[in-house]
Design a protein around this motif. Structure first.
Motif: not given
Length: 365
Positions: A31-39
């Motif tokens: 996952d690129a962890l853009t704004y909507a990616g949340n670990l």
């Protein structure tokens, strides 16, 4: 091992969590962890050897080649996408880059890996592409629901970019023989939904006494699918779907947007009354008696599709899947989840979830 892209996003993280609950197979999560990616969505797997997280971009061909070579997955499940229509209207380039270019590079990496497999592994490999009903365009009030043979007619930069990715996936099957599967789903809702989308936005705004913005007359109709049902459908398609086929995934819940908002308000009135929480209307400072007092009609979105509806009979007929949740049970679970997870919501709203990721994962993220 399976290889999941976008597994820190809304649908992807729900899929990873469900997969790890129901199987012992390892998940490689890119996952690129853009704004909507949340670990933080995957906090429960932080110490699990079953979940291997890599921060990276699906457009990075060298990274993709390395991951395929090192981890040797038996399947790819491609969730990674820019997905918010409003954002695509303001900034369409990111949608073309991620949804079209990113899918192309992932397909190329998967094809190179697949071509090098032994015969049995090559036959068993699958590339499952997760897409949307929005590629089909819009429906009139009396038109039949979208089927797998409905012609594509995307009307937003988002849906056009997803249509492009669907066409690439299809072409890689017909040209190269890659064993691909495509699912086109209706509107998802449920836990871990980034609060820019309709249902979580209404919950978050209502609890804060902020206006509940409804586009136009609020009569835009969507089919609503509980995210856990969607994930179960994807697992079933991966298990038994026929390569080259498309499967529509829907909840059999056509609802107008205004009805969704009113339902959320009624559930909040029941589960978290404004009077007990001392919620006031942020516009006037007046204490709220009911959350639907906050409903505010706003100028409609440009090119707003009027109606979507999914015919999911093929999936039920051929693979035996149908949703476990009705809209009534699913929306109640969703509202209850947001009420019980206010810390997660606060972290998303103030951006501190990114600090949490850095603290917990550091260089690993």
């Amino acid at each position: 091992m399976i290889f999941v892209t976008g597994g820190a996003g809304f649908i992807g993280s729900n899929f990873v969590l469900q997969w790890c609950r129901n199987t012992d197979e390892t998940v490689l999560n890119l996952d690129a962890l853009t704004y909507a990616g949340n670990l933080a969505n995957l906090q429960s797997l932080e110490q699990s050897s079953q979940h291997r997280f890599v921060q990276g971009d699906i457009r990075d061909s060298e990274l993709l080649a390395r991951l395929f070579a090192e981890h040797k997955p038996r399947a790819v499940l491609h969730f990674a996408a820019e997905s918010h229509v409003d954002r695509s209207i303001i900034g369409p380039e990111a949608f073309v880059e991620t949804n079209v270019v990113g899918t192309f590079r992932l397909l190329e990496a998967a094809r190179a890996y697949w071509n090098g497999l032994e015969a049995a592994d090559k036959a068993a490999f699958r590339f499952l592409h997760v897409s949307t009903d929005e590629v089909y365009g819009t429906l009139g009030p009396n038109d039949p629901a979208f089927s797998e043979t409905t012609p594509y007619a995307p009307n937003s930069p988002y849906s056009a970019s997803k249509a492009g990715s669907d066409h690439l996936v299809r072409a890689y099957h017909h040209t190269y023989g890659m064993p691909v599967l495509t699912t086109n789903c209706s509107n998802n809702y449920g836990p871990y939904h980034f609060p820019e989308k309709l249902i979580p936005l209404m919950i978050v705004n209502a609890l804060a006494g902020k206006p509940l913005p409804v586009y136009g007359d609020g009569q835009q109709i969507r089919d609503w699918l509980y995210v856990e049902d969607h994930c179960a459908a994807i697992r079933r398609v991966l298990e038994a779907g026929k390569p080259g086929e498309t499967y529509n995934v829907g909840g059999w819940n056509e609802k107008a947007n205004i009805e969704i908002v009113q339902t959320v308000c009624a559930l909040l009135d029941e589960l978290a009354p404004a009077s007990e929480r001392n919620v006031s209307d942020s516009r006037s400072g007046t204490p709220l008696a009911r959350y639907d007092e906050l409903i505010s009609y706003v100028t409609d979105r440009p090119g707003h599709d009027r109606r979507y509806a999914i015919d999911a009979r093929k999936l039920e007929r051929e693979l035996g899947w149908k949703p476990a949740e009705t809209f009534e049970t699913g929306i109640r679970k969703t509202v209850q989840w947001y009420l019980a997870n206010q810390e997660w919501v606060a972290g998303v709203l103030d951006g501190s979830y990114r600090d949490w990721v850095q603290t917990q994962y550091g260089a690993k993220a």
